[in-house]
Design a protein around this motif. Sequence first.
Motif, PDB file in Angstrom:
ATOM      1  N   GLU A 116       1.453   9.480  -5.814  1.00 29.97           N
ATOM      2  CA  GLU A 116       1.933  10.829  -5.503  1.00 29.97           C
ATOM      3  C   GLU A 116       2.863  11.353  -6.584  1.00 29.97           C
ATOM      4  O   GLU A 116       3.001  12.574  -6.745  1.00 29.97           O
ATOM      5  N   ALA A 117       3.502  10.424  -7.310  1.00 30.43           N
ATOM      6  CA  ALA A 117       4.439  10.857  -8.357  1.00 30.43           C
ATOM      7  C   ALA A 117       3.739  11.357  -9.603  1.00 30.43           C
ATOM      8  O   ALA A 117       4.393  11.921 -10.490  1.00 30.43           O
ATOM      9  N   GLY A 118       2.439  11.132  -9.753  1.00 36.26           N
ATOM     10  CA  GLY A 118       1.727  11.651 -10.911  1.00 36.26           C
ATOM     11  C   GLY A 118       0.990  10.576 -11.663  1.00 36.26           C
ATOM     12  O   GLY A 118       1.173   9.378 -11.440  1.00 36.26           O
ATOM     13  N   PRO A 119       0.117  11.015 -12.604  1.00 35.50           N
ATOM     14  CA  PRO A 119      -0.702  10.053 -13.358  1.00 35.50           C
ATOM     15  C   PRO A 119       0.099   9.172 -14.302  1.00 35.50           C
ATOM     16  O   PRO A 119      -0.385   8.122 -14.721  1.00 35.50           O
ATOM     17  N   SER A 120       1.351   9.522 -14.600  1.00 44.95           N
ATOM     18  CA  SER A 120       2.133   8.690 -15.510  1.00 44.95           C
ATOM     19  C   SER A 120       2.493   7.334 -14.895  1.00 44.95           C
ATOM     20  O   SER A 120       2.869   6.399 -15.610  1.00 44.95           O
ATOM     21  N   HIS A 121       2.383   7.204 -13.609  1.00 45.08           N
ATOM     22  CA  HIS A 121       2.713   5.965 -12.923  1.00 45.08           C
ATOM     23  C   HIS A 121       1.468   5.239 -12.412  1.00 45.08           C
ATOM     24  O   HIS A 121       1.570   4.298 -11.605  1.00 45.08           O
ATOM     25  N   GLU A 122       0.291   5.663 -12.924  1.00 47.94           N
ATOM     26  CA  GLU A 122      -0.955   5.076 -12.444  1.00 47.94           C
ATOM     27  C   GLU A 122      -1.068   3.602 -12.820  1.00 47.94           C
ATOM     28  O   GLU A 122      -1.573   2.786 -12.038  1.00 47.94           O
ATOM     29  N   GLU A 123      -0.622   3.253 -14.029  1.00 46.97           N
ATOM     30  CA  GLU A 123      -0.720   1.840 -14.440  1.00 46.97           C
ATOM     31  C   GLU A 123       0.108   0.938 -13.533  1.00 46.97           C
ATOM     32  O   GLU A 123      -0.331  -0.173 -13.159  1.00 46.97           O
ATOM     33  N   PHE A 124       1.293   1.408 -13.191  1.00 46.48           N
ATOM     34  CA  PHE A 124       2.133   0.579 -12.319  1.00 46.48           C
ATOM     35  C   PHE A 124       1.528   0.469 -10.924  1.00 46.48           C
ATOM     36  O   PHE A 124       1.565  -0.587 -10.285  1.00 46.48           O
ATOM     37  N   ALA A 125       0.928   1.584 -10.442  1.00 42.12           N
ATOM     38  CA  ALA A 125       0.268   1.553  -9.143  1.00 42.12           C
ATOM     39  C   ALA A 125      -0.913   0.575  -9.166  1.00 42.12           C
ATOM     40  O   ALA A 125      -1.149  -0.167  -8.202  1.00 42.12           O
ATOM     41  N   ASP A 165       0.829  -1.211   0.000  1.00 45.60           N
ATOM     42  CA  ASP A 165       0.000   0.000   0.000  1.00 45.60           C
ATOM     43  C   ASP A 165       0.859   1.254   0.000  1.00 45.60           C
ATOM     44  O   ASP A 165       0.539   2.250  -0.670  1.00 45.60           O
ATOM     45  N   ALA A 166       1.948   1.213   0.764  1.00 49.16           N
ATOM     46  CA  ALA A 166       2.838   2.379   0.785  1.00 49.16           C
ATOM     47  C   ALA A 166       3.477   2.582  -0.587  1.00 49.16           C
ATOM     48  O   ALA A 166       3.609   3.735  -1.050  1.00 49.16           O
ATOM     49  N   ALA A 167       3.858   1.484  -1.271  1.00 52.06           N
ATOM     50  CA  ALA A 167       4.429   1.621  -2.610  1.00 52.06           C
ATOM     51  C   ALA A 167       3.417   2.224  -3.573  1.00 52.06           C
ATOM     52  O   ALA A 167       3.773   3.059  -4.433  1.00 52.06           O
ATOM     53  N   VAL A 168       2.136   1.831  -3.485  1.00 51.45           N
ATOM     54  CA  VAL A 168       1.086   2.402  -4.351  1.00 51.45           C
ATOM     55  C   VAL A 168       0.919   3.892  -4.080  1.00 51.45           C
ATOM     56  O   VAL A 168       0.775   4.709  -5.018  1.00 51.45           O
ATOM     57  N   ASN A 169       0.966   4.282  -2.818  1.00 50.67           N
ATOM     58  CA  ASN A 169       0.828   5.702  -2.472  1.00 50.67           C
ATOM     59  C   ASN A 169       1.978   6.521  -3.053  1.00 50.67           C
ATOM     60  O   ASN A 169       1.773   7.630  -3.562  1.00 50.67           O
ATOM     61  N   PHE A 170       3.201   5.983  -2.993  1.00 52.80           N
ATOM     62  CA  PHE A 170       4.342   6.711  -3.555  1.00 52.80           C
ATOM     63  C   PHE A 170       4.176   6.904  -5.056  1.00 52.80           C
ATOM     64  O   PHE A 170       4.482   7.973  -5.598  1.00 52.80           O
ATOM     65  N   LEU A 171       3.693   5.848  -5.762  1.00 50.19           N
ATOM     66  CA  LEU A 171       3.522   5.952  -7.212  1.00 50.19           C
ATOM     67  C   LEU A 171       2.425   6.946  -7.575  1.00 50.19           C
ATOM     68  O   LEU A 171       2.563   7.718  -8.548  1.00 50.19           O
TER      69      LEU A 171
END
Length: 796
Positions: A327-336, A319-325
């Motif tokens: 927070e980094a922006g919509p470009s990392h939404e797929e990975f989250a 969950d913490a890893a998803v929150n970091f992704l």
Amino acid sequence: MDFNTLLQRAENLTKKVEAECELPRVERTLQQVLQATTELHSRVTQTGGSGKDIQAHILLGSKGVDLPKLNQKLEALSTRKTFEPLDIIKADTDVCTFLKSERENAILSVIEDTNKNISDTVSKQKWSHLNSSWNEEKTRLLDALIAPSQNFIDLQRLPEHTSLHAFCQPRSSLDNLELSYAQELRQYNELLLKGNQRPNLVQKFAQLSSSFVDSRLTDMWTLLACVTQIDEPQCSDPIKTRQERPEFILHAKSYLERRYKTYIASLVGESYGKHSYQLVLAYVSHRFSAQQTIGLVDTVGGRPLWPLVYYGLRCGAADAAVNFLREAGPSHEEFAQLISDRNAGEINNRIESQLRLQYANKIRNSTDAYKKAVYCILLGCDVNEVHGEVAKTIDDFLWIKLAMLKPEDSTGYGKLQSLILEKYGEKYFNAAQQWHLYFSTLALTGQFEAAIEFLARRDNTCVHAVHMAIALHELGLLGGARSVSQPLLSIDIADPTPLRRFNLARLIRQYTQRFERSDTIEALHYYFTLRCLRDSKGRNMFVTCICDLLVESGVLDTSIFDMIFGRRQTEDEDDFRGGIFRQFDCPEFNTCTVAVLVAEELASRGNFEMAVRLYELGGKYTLAIKHMSILLAQVVQLPAFDGSQRVRLGQEAHRFSKLLASGKIEVDAKMKASFLLLLDLLVFFNLYDEEKYTAALEQLQRTQLLPNTTDEVSVCMANVKRLNGEVIKILPDVMVAAMEITESQYKQLVATSHDQSQMQQLRQRAKAISNMAASMPYRLPYDTNRRLVQLELIMH
């Protein structure tokens, strides 16, 4: 008469000799005869003849003996045909000779068959003993195996001098650590025997390990408890199940995540431990300075993004890893989204395909090692990549490899196991110094058998290996050997590579061998863990271990028998009470069945006296009486001394007779008759040794074995034919004793009353005994016949 007349007569005589004799004429002078004699002597001397040989020729020749011809006859003699069948003689020529030949052939055939049977029996026993010796030697060598490399331990021990105080008490051979393990195992077995719910023995030992001084041992037990979390013991094959079920991979990965979370919490402060997000954020802030972020491509809040994601996953905080992704922006939404789906147990094939294509085109050559590691972990890309910039320890390496495995990927799991066990091995991990690290690596990759065998080879960790093996076996997680005679660690070609099979029975027997005499109760509880295994004969291994312990304890050491099976309460009863084995009684085996098995083994080794006791304990009274009769037949005729075997067996025999008379035990009628007859003969010889001849004869007459008159010989012979072998073996001694009693009474009459009628009765009895001895269907010993004849002649 003139000269011419003499010459004419001489010629006539010469012609007459020539006409009557065909021998050639020999015309030699005395000198020629001497020369021929000299040549003949030289030839005889040169061909090996000695002066003694020549003298022998001359001496025997003067007596008319032709020595060369005699030598030829002696050389022609052969003993090969001594026991060969005789030539068959035609019946129509000589009936008597034919019958004689047939009778002799029959006798010779019996002798030949007997010799052949004896030779075969001796050969069979020799090979059986040799095979048994080799099996024992093979077992000793297998016990000495220290590694799969087939190296051996030198078991030779030098003699040591030990001085014991006269009043010292027996002490336990177990130290405090071993006793604590043994007590925990004993409590576990007692719960099982009472039918209570089976506890998790691994967790019980893990709790016990918290009292150990060495924190490495505590960590090893904690690891084992974490990776073996199952609800119920498994009944299927542990080796195949371990490769097919994903729980072991998930538990090992979870253990590494919790362990790493505890580690980084100790670095940044325990206050962050409850909040994974803050913990990872603080650790990355502490870990990476401005210079250390060179090459890292993405940031969030001034911190490198992909280290945050990696350490979030590394601590088990998805969950913490998803929150970091996010927070980094919509470009990392797929990975989250991919991490969220994986955490929820779902698979999104579309997103995974897009991200794999992205990795192949861009991420593979990225300078951000953490970004590459996260992609490879979640997408399974580049499975052979080591990720050395990210994985700084063996725990990191194992976590990455385990995280890349899919739950159903048994092939990839096997490759990881082979990498640790076969490619790297003990040398790479410096297992001699870092033994705990090598054990942890094997255990985390599901190679429990190899890990335990590694610990079992070390003196200071062998005790832990034994109890780890027992605990895993009780949970059904230890891959056992196909046979209890195999080495400690073996390879089964039917198992997935590189898994091994472990011989628990060999390890426990090797461990308990040191204290099975001093701490017998504890040893039995260890043997109880083998109750589900079978030996090569199909017997329960628990029963087999107890049988071997008792059989090898020695013929004269009965204390261990009393400890295990209990003592007889009274001399007149067959009730055995006490004994530590009774607490292990269950439907599969109980005290009686084990006693019979031990008795059979003792009887096969010739220890009949203890076998009789155990047969009685097991309720096999016929076998007990049978072996008691065999023992009595060996000592009945011997003199009685205090403490001798004869006295001891006599007491047991009288006790058995009381039980038979009371009807408390039932035995075969024929066996009972033989036993009681031997007991009567025992009483007869007791009276004979005490010189109570009248009472001895009365006792003997009750047996109806020997006649008093010649008319009774046929009746006694009929009785003899119904006897078994034990009684027949002592019958010659009975005859001699009866004859000596008769001779003693005869001498007494001669010295006192001279009663002719009584003397005649004694002569009749002596003659009847001699006639019976001559009529026996088998040959009596020579000394017996000679003694009987001598005593009979004294009375005439």
